[in-house]
Each structure stands twice: as C-alpha cells, then as structure tokens.
Design an enzyme around this catalytic site. Structure first.
Site, mmCIF file in Angstrom:
data_model
loop_
_atom_site.group_PDB
_atom_site.id
_atom_site.type_symbol
_atom_site.label_atom_id
_atom_site.label_comp_id
_atom_site.label_asym_id
_atom_site.label_seq_id
_atom_site.Cartn_x
_atom_site.Cartn_y
_atom_site.Cartn_z
ATOM 1 N N HIS A 74 11.861 24.897 2.213
ATOM 2 C CA HIS A 74 10.978 23.829 1.748
ATOM 3 C C HIS A 74 11.691 22.478 1.720
ATOM 4 O O HIS A 74 11.166 21.469 2.202
ATOM 5 C CB HIS A 74 10.443 24.177 0.352
ATOM 6 C CG HIS A 74 9.298 23.326 -0.092
ATOM 7 N ND1 HIS A 74 9.472 22.141 -0.769
ATOM 8 C CD2 HIS A 74 7.961 23.478 0.040
ATOM 9 C CE1 HIS A 74 8.287 21.602 -1.042
ATOM 10 N NE2 HIS A 74 7.346 22.395 -0.562
ATOM 11 N N ASP A 100 14.571 19.939 -4.795
ATOM 12 C CA ASP A 100 13.749 20.885 -4.046
ATOM 13 C C ASP A 100 14.351 22.279 -4.104
ATOM 14 O O ASP A 100 15.144 22.589 -4.993
ATOM 15 C CB ASP A 100 13.592 20.402 -2.597
ATOM 16 C CG ASP A 100 12.200 20.695 -2.047
ATOM 17 O OD1 ASP A 100 11.901 21.884 -1.822
ATOM 18 O OD2 ASP A 100 11.421 19.737 -1.847
ATOM 19 N N SER A 139 3.420 18.338 -0.553
ATOM 20 C CA SER A 139 4.886 18.410 -0.532
ATOM 21 C C SER A 139 5.467 17.603 0.612
ATOM 22 O O SER A 139 6.618 17.166 0.543
ATOM 23 C CB SER A 139 5.345 19.863 -0.380
ATOM 24 O OG SER A 139 5.255 20.551 -1.594
#
Length: 555
Positions: free
Chosen positions: A300, A83, A469
């Site tokens: 994220h 990520d 995601s």
C-alpha cells in the site's frame, strides 16, 4: 480504509446470486513487471490537464511544460508517508527516499539521540527490536470489546453504571454492536463459501475425469461434448459462473479474505501487539519499533509513494508529481485498524525529523485514544507542517459519519493545515466520482484522481488501483511541487492556494457514491466537497506566484 477490488466487485456481483455479500478488500490488481501491460490510457492520466487533454487530471504535465521549464526548485520538500511500509529500493523511487544524515547506518546506535536506533530512512512502529513485525491487526471495535467486556458484559442497563463510567459503557455497546454485526455477516459468508466450494470441487473433479487432466483451460471446457449428462451439467455450471464474472482465482481470494476477517480482524483472542509488549493506552510508553520501513506488507505504501515521487521522464514505470522531493517512510498501518498511539508517534517523528508534508492514506471509524492524535496534529500545525488525509472508501457522507483521524479536535477546534481528499475518475459524467469515495460538503476539501490509477508495486512491479488512498498522495505531490518552488508560503497559505486553485465544475452533475452500485442519487459535484473542485497543479502554481508576490515587501 478498505475498498473492493474491481475483480472482486465483479465476482461479488455474481456471488450475490448465490447469497454472497460484497466484501471490502484492498483495491489493487495483481502487479505486473511493466506498465506496458496496461491499457496506456490509464498510465499517467492523473498528470493530464482537464482543459488541454480533456482528461480530468491534475495539469501536472502542463505545469512542467509551460510554467517550470526554465525554473529550478528552491527547496527539497520532505513528504512523510505514514502507511503500511514502502519498498524503498523500487527502481522508480531511486534517489527519492529520505535519508537521516545524522544517523550512521547499521551501527546499532542512536547517533542523533532522537530516541530511534538506526532510523536511516524512517521508522517502523509495528515491530520490536528483534525485527519481529505485525502484519495483521484486529479492528478497533474488537480491541475495545475485548478490553471492556469483563467490566460491562453483565450490565443490563445504563442506569446500573456510575455516571463517570457511562461514556465507557456506551463505547462498549457501540463496539459490541459493530462486532456482532460483522461477525454474523462473515460467519454466514464463510458458510456459504464452504457450500459453494463443495459444488466447485465436485464440478472440477467431473471435468478432470472427463478430460483426463487437472490442468485444463477454460477453452478446454468450452469444447466439451459428451453424452454423459453429468459432464455436461458440470460444464454448463462452470461456464455460467465464468459468464457472471467468477473465476476460481477470484473465489479463492474471496475465501482468503473471509478467513482473514474471521481469524484475524474479528478474532477476540488474536493479539499481535504482544510482540511489542507496550501499553497502547499510554503515549509515554513510546520506546518501541524498529528501523524496518518495508515490513511484511509494503503493497500500500509503495504505490502511495510512487504517485508523489516516482521518477519522471526515465522511460520506466510512471511519472510521479514532484521532482525535488524526498519520501520519509513511516510504517504504522497494519492490515486491520491502526493504533492511535502509533499514528500520533509517527506524526511527531515526521515533524521532529524535518517533514514538510505528512500523507495519511488510512482511517477507521473509532478512535478511543483520539487525544493522542489531536495533540500530534496540533503539534504538526504549530511547526508549519501540511497534513493530507484520504477521505475514506465507504461511500458515506463524512459530514454525518466521522472517520478518523479527523481535523476536528475533541475541543471542537479544527486544524488549519489539513486537507481532506475524495476520489475522482478520468472522465466527466455519471462515474466521475469514485463509486466508493466518501464525500462531504463541510468535511472533504476537494477531489483528486483515485480511480484506475497506475502506480508502483513492490519488487519493481506496477499495479492499477482505486481508492482515496491514492487521491491523497496526488494532492501531497501537488503540494510538494508547489512548495518546492514557493517555500515562502506557510503551510496554511499553501493549503489555501491548493483549495482556491481547484478546477471547479459548477454545472456538473454527479452520481453520489454507493458501493452497491445501484440506485445512486444524482446531485451536483459542487456539493460533494468544500471547494466543489478537483486539485490542479497548473492553477496552484499560478496562484502561488501571485500570492508570494503579494507577500513580498515593496521596495
């Protein structure tokens, strides 16, 4: 793999009236210090049960209560999260971060001789030994255009190109078409924003002069009465924008996003890779990176990790899905398109260092070095590793539009330990499927919660977000939970258990995703994925028990 923030979507809807276009941005609200600041119906809804709670979650809480109350896991499962970076010090991930026990922290040595110095919690493939890191990157088609333009920009027809070079020429044409389209769109947006901003500044100045302060509130503006028509026009203009969903803060985010696209993502002269100084087209050129797994943009990877492994029952933050789990942090996804080589090397690192599951919440529409990734995912499959990938957020049919990385390899074969995940919401009905979620009867395996998801944010904060995601790590979490109790399963068998145990909705209609939000087609939810279902931890554990018992040798 970017989708619109809900606030920005609302803003964009109003700005469309002024000629603005909807733009993609990370779907994550501003983080807060406590989950108590959210509507509590959103907190941990992904753990609820469709049957008992009438919320279309994963049945995780029910599984812990009814199936696992007196059971101890047999194995700690390592989940590699490839990520943007992870806040490994987050309060709700304490004790959940993988540690390389063969490495001595901070001694500047490659103690385990795996090629990575001081890789205590993973590795960052977006930096150099000096600690310099890449945050922004261009898109893949920009990189390919920059590489191929010197050779093909003066070519007028494919007949002028030797047959052996024609595939490359077609890649050039595809890259140029995408670049020209996006550049024109964002240049027009920037121009429109500049015009809008001039009016906004004029309005703000008029109101500030009238109120004798620049620090006025919306309520102050609402209370304005004046015989000066200029003041009243300014008041009415600003209030009309607020009524359409526009705030000054959202406008500034919109402007910042546009600037980032033009100055970074679409800039042919922007080459952040220079700090690494490698050859991205050579998989053999692999001695780069650093042990900074947090990096400049952990916004994220942190929520992704929280959904898998956030501490349960600690009265703090959220409840992750798996308990006996460790997160291996691999930073390879910039703000922009990831490089195929970085992803391939991250997958290989995960496999070689003991990961059982690899979560991949990223993607792009072009993969020039796909062979690097193909070899890496085949390697993962051969080593009994499960790969879980987010289907994407473009509201497209993945059966028709390929998104990378993909389980389908260049030779036409498919990786058998790969799960592709779409995004769903809390309630059945017209909005059950995320308006942004990609789908595909052949290419997407199942759906998982991915709308209005509360998870972790860096610096001990929390956020509410949307996106496949966040659906992907929910499936990774369920897989880790099942595998920790039934390690006898192979990765292929585990995938089979998860797919066959999905909650199916044979009669449920759904509106097909459409980012514009208008004229969505009505169809069957069962036609949006291979299973037509939603991941279910309770059902998966029941089926895993049955599968393992059938495998056991009879005495």
């Amino acid at each position: 793999m970017k989708i619109p923030n809900k606030n920005i979507l609302r803003t964009s809807a109003s700005l469309l009236l002024a000629g603005f276009t909807v733009f993609p941005a990370l779907a994550q609200d501003d983080p807060v210090s406590s989950v108590s600041e959210f509507d509590q119906s959103y907190v941990n809804w992904h753990n609820l049960d469709p049957t008992q709670d009438k919320i279309q979650g994963t049945g995780v809480n029910r599984a812990y209560k009814e199936l696992l109350a007196n059971k101890k896991p047999k194995k700690t499962i390592v989940v590699a999260v490839i990520d943007s970076g992870i806040d490994i010090n987050h309060e709700d991930l304490k004790g959940r971060i993988w540690t390389n026990k063969k490495e001595v922290a901070g001694n500047g040595q490659d103690d385990d001789q795996n090629g990575y110095v001081d890789d205590v919690h993973g590795w960052g493939f977006l930096g150099n030994a000096k600690g310099e890191n890449i945050r922004y990157e261009t898109y893949e088609y920009v990189r390919q255009l920059r590489r191929l333009a010197p050779t093909y920009q003066k070519v007028n027809a494919i007949s002028e190109v030797p047959p052996a070079q024609q595939p490359e020429y077609k890649l050039y044409l595809q890259s140029k078409a995408l670049y020209d389209q996006e550049l024109a769109k964002y240049q027009q947006t920037r121009q429109t924003l500049a015009t809008f901003e001039k009016v906004l500044i004029q309005v703000q100045n008029v109101l500030a002069d009238h109120l004798k302060t620049k620090e006025y509130t919306l309520q102050d503006v609402q209370r304005i009465t004046s015989p000066d028509q200029n003041v009243m026009n300014a008041k009415n203009w600003l209030l009309s924008k607020y009524s359409q969903g526009l705030t000054v803060e959202a406008f500034l985010k919109y402007k910042e996003h546009t600037d980032t696209f033009l100055d970074k993502h679409l800039n042919l002269d922007f080459n952040p890779r220079a700090i690494i100084n490698d050859n991205p087209q050579s998989i053999a050129d692999n001695k780069y990176g650093n042990n900074d797994v947090v990096g400049p943009r952990p916004t994220h990877g942190t929520p992704v990790s929280g959904l898998i492994a956030g501490l349960r029952g600690n009265n703090l933050g959220i409840d992750g899905i798996a308990e006996d789990v460790q997160i291996m942090a691999l930073r390879a996804v910039p703000e922009g398109d990831e490089r195929d080589k970085d992803i391939a090397l991250a997958i290989r690192y995960a496999v070689d260092n003991g990961a059982n599951i690899i979560n991949m919440s990223f993607g792009k529409i072009m993969s020039p070095e796909k062979s690097f990734v193909d070899e890496a995912v085949k390697y993962a499959e051969s080593k009994n590793v499960l790969l879980v990938h987010a289907a994407g957020n473009e509201a497209t049919d993945n059966d028709k539009v390929t998104h990378y990385p993909s389980r389908v390899l260049n030779d036409g074969s498919q990786v058998k330990t790969w799960i592709e995940v779409g995004a769903s919401s809390r309630m059945l009905g017209k909005d059950f499927v995320g308006v942004f979620s990609n789908y595909g009867k052949q290419t997407v395996d199942l759906f998982a919660p991915g709308v209005d998801i509360v998870s972790l944010a860096p610096e001990n904060k929390y956020g509410k977000m949307d996106g496949t995601s966040f659906s992907s790590p929910i499936v990774s979490g369920v897989a880790a939970l099942v595998w920790s109790h039934y390690p006898e399963l192979t990765a292929a068998e585990l995938k089979d258990v998860i797919l066959k145990s999905a909650t199916v909705y044979p009669k449920e209609t759904a509106l097909y995703p459409n980012l514009e939000g208008e004229s969505r087609k009505k169809g069957r939810f069962a036609d949006l994925s291979r299973t037509g279902g939603l991941v279910n931890a309770y059902n998966a554990l029941v089926l895993a028990e049955k599968t393992v018992n059938q495998k056991a040798p009879k005495s």
